[in-house]
Design a protein around this motif. Structure first.
Motif, short mmCIF file in Angstrom:
data_model
loop_
_atom_site.label_atom_id
_atom_site.label_comp_id
_atom_site.label_asym_id
_atom_site.label_seq_id
_atom_site.Cartn_x
_atom_site.Cartn_y
_atom_site.Cartn_z
N LEU A 58 0.84 -1.19 0.00
CA LEU A 58 0.00 0.00 0.00
C LEU A 58 0.88 1.25 0.00
O LEU A 58 0.61 2.21 -0.74
CB LEU A 58 -0.93 0.01 1.21
N GLY A 59 1.94 1.24 0.80
CA GLY A 59 2.85 2.38 0.86
C GLY A 59 3.47 2.69 -0.48
O GLY A 59 3.62 3.86 -0.87
N GLU A 60 3.84 1.66 -1.23
CA GLU A 60 4.44 1.86 -2.55
C GLU A 60 3.44 2.55 -3.49
O GLU A 60 3.81 3.45 -4.25
CB GLU A 60 4.86 0.51 -3.15
N VAL A 61 2.19 2.13 -3.42
CA VAL A 61 1.17 2.73 -4.30
C VAL A 61 0.87 4.16 -3.86
O VAL A 61 0.73 5.06 -4.69
CB VAL A 61 -0.11 1.86 -4.33
N LEU A 62 0.81 4.41 -2.55
CA LEU A 62 0.61 5.77 -2.07
C LEU A 62 1.74 6.69 -2.55
O LEU A 62 1.51 7.84 -2.94
CB LEU A 62 0.51 5.79 -0.54
N ALA A 63 2.97 6.17 -2.52
CA ALA A 63 4.12 6.95 -2.99
C ALA A 63 4.02 7.23 -4.49
O ALA A 63 4.28 8.34 -4.95
CB ALA A 63 5.41 6.21 -2.66
N LYS A 64 3.62 6.22 -5.24
CA LYS A 64 3.51 6.37 -6.69
C LYS A 64 2.43 7.40 -7.05
O LYS A 64 2.61 8.22 -7.94
CB LYS A 64 3.17 5.02 -7.33
N ILE A 65 1.32 7.36 -6.33
CA ILE A 65 0.24 8.33 -6.57
C ILE A 65 0.72 9.74 -6.24
O ILE A 65 0.48 10.69 -6.98
CB ILE A 65 -1.02 7.97 -5.75
N SER A 66 1.44 9.87 -5.13
CA SER A 66 1.98 11.17 -4.73
C SER A 66 2.94 11.69 -5.80
O SER A 66 2.88 12.86 -6.19
CB SER A 66 2.69 11.03 -3.39
N GLU A 67 3.78 10.81 -6.30
CA GLU A 67 4.80 11.20 -7.28
C GLU A 67 4.18 11.61 -8.61
O GLU A 67 4.65 12.57 -9.25
CB GLU A 67 5.75 10.01 -7.50
N GLN A 68 3.13 10.93 -9.04
CA GLN A 68 2.57 11.22 -10.37
C GLN A 68 1.90 12.59 -10.44
O GLN A 68 1.63 13.10 -11.52
CB GLN A 68 1.59 10.11 -10.79
N ASN A 69 1.64 13.20 -9.30
CA ASN A 69 1.01 14.52 -9.27
C ASN A 69 2.02 15.65 -9.08
O ASN A 69 1.64 16.78 -8.81
CB ASN A 69 -0.06 14.57 -8.17
N ASP A 72 8.16 17.99 -10.44
CA ASP A 72 9.55 17.53 -10.33
C ASP A 72 9.69 16.61 -9.12
O ASP A 72 10.06 17.05 -8.03
CB ASP A 72 10.49 18.74 -10.19
N PRO A 73 9.38 15.31 -9.29
CA PRO A 73 9.46 14.38 -8.17
C PRO A 73 10.86 14.22 -7.59
O PRO A 73 11.01 13.80 -6.45
CB PRO A 73 8.99 13.05 -8.78
N SER A 74 11.89 14.60 -8.36
CA SER A 74 13.26 14.40 -7.90
C SER A 74 13.76 15.48 -6.94
O SER A 74 14.81 15.33 -6.32
CB SER A 74 14.22 14.30 -9.10
N SER A 75 13.01 16.57 -6.81
CA SER A 75 13.45 17.63 -5.90
C SER A 75 13.48 17.10 -4.46
O SER A 75 12.75 16.18 -4.10
CB SER A 75 12.54 18.85 -5.99
N GLU A 76 14.34 17.71 -3.65
CA GLU A 76 14.51 17.24 -2.27
C GLU A 76 13.20 17.30 -1.48
O GLU A 76 12.84 16.35 -0.77
CB GLU A 76 15.59 18.08 -1.56
N SER A 77 12.47 18.40 -1.62
CA SER A 77 11.22 18.53 -0.87
C SER A 77 10.17 17.51 -1.34
O SER A 77 9.44 16.94 -0.52
CB SER A 77 10.66 19.96 -0.99
N ILE A 82 7.18 12.16 -0.97
CA ILE A 82 6.98 10.81 -1.48
C ILE A 82 7.28 9.79 -0.39
O ILE A 82 6.53 8.83 -0.18
CB ILE A 82 7.86 10.56 -2.73
N MET A 83 8.37 9.99 0.34
CA MET A 83 8.74 9.09 1.42
C MET A 83 7.70 9.10 2.53
O MET A 83 7.33 8.06 3.08
CB MET A 83 10.12 9.46 1.98
#
Length: 197
Positions: A58-69, A72-77, A82-83
């Motif tokens: 579930l955590g992996e999917v929550l992270a993926k959903i957070s990232e897709q929105n 710039d998912p790679s930024s530190e903030s 995502i974490m």
């Protein structure tokens, strides 16, 4: 505990210990959910009980959903966000995922199927409280994301309606406060009462 006191004293609280919750207690909570009212006796609820390592999925999917929105998912903030989304699945030893699978019966009104599952969730929260468990019902945009529907094998009409995070409470929750019934209720006894609404 007297029933009306259970209703008045229940509070949402995510502050729970890592101590496991017995299967017997969880079965009582789930059974309470199945006694919610539902039109045409469709019983449109589906429950998924996550414990142990299954919460990581579930955590992996929550992270993926957070990232897709994110732009710039790679930024530190954003990496921190995502974490945090990923770690949300570990905030309690048990997560009951409550979903709706609306009936396709011709007399069924889809909104009422959702309403039945919401009533089911309330039943479960009250049962958990009566059993001495702490819990919180979480929703949000991630609940309704297609990836969540896919994770739990729901149909196109199905929907995750919330995550019930349950566990043994770390501390007592403070008393709550609600508006008085006088503030939220109108007593209508004659037709002319409608003119003053």
């Amino acid at each position: 505990m007297e029933f009306l006191e259970i209703i008045r004293s229940r509070r949402s609280s995510g502050l729970v210990t890592d101590e496991p919750v017995s299967k017997e207690m969880l079965e009582k909570v789930l059974e309470a959910g199945t006694w919610a009212p539902n039109h045409h006796k469709t019983e449109p609820w589906k429950y998924f009980v996550l414990t142990g390592d299954s919460r990581n999925r579930l955590g992996e999917v929550l992270a993926k959903i957070s990232e897709q929105n994110m732009e710039d998912p790679s930024s530190e903030s954003n990496q921190k966000k995502i974490m945090k989304a990923k770690e949300n699945s570990l905030r309690a030893p048990v997560i009951i995922v409550a979903a709706v699978e609306p009936s396709n019966h011709e007399k069924v009104i889809v909104q009422e199927e959702f309403g039945a599952v919401y009533a089911s969730i309330q039943n479960m929260l009250l049962a958990a409280h009566a059993l001495g468990l702490g819990g919180i019902w979480r929703t949000g945009q991630s609940s309704y994301d297609p990836l969540m529907r896919e994770l739990f094998g729901l149909s196109e009409q199905g929907e995750v309606l919330g995550f019930l995070y349950l566990g043994h409470p770390r501390r007592e929750v403070p008393a709550g406060k609600r508006k008085s019934i006088e503030e939220v209720t109108r007593w209508l006894t004659k037709e002319s009462d409608f003119e003053n609404l």
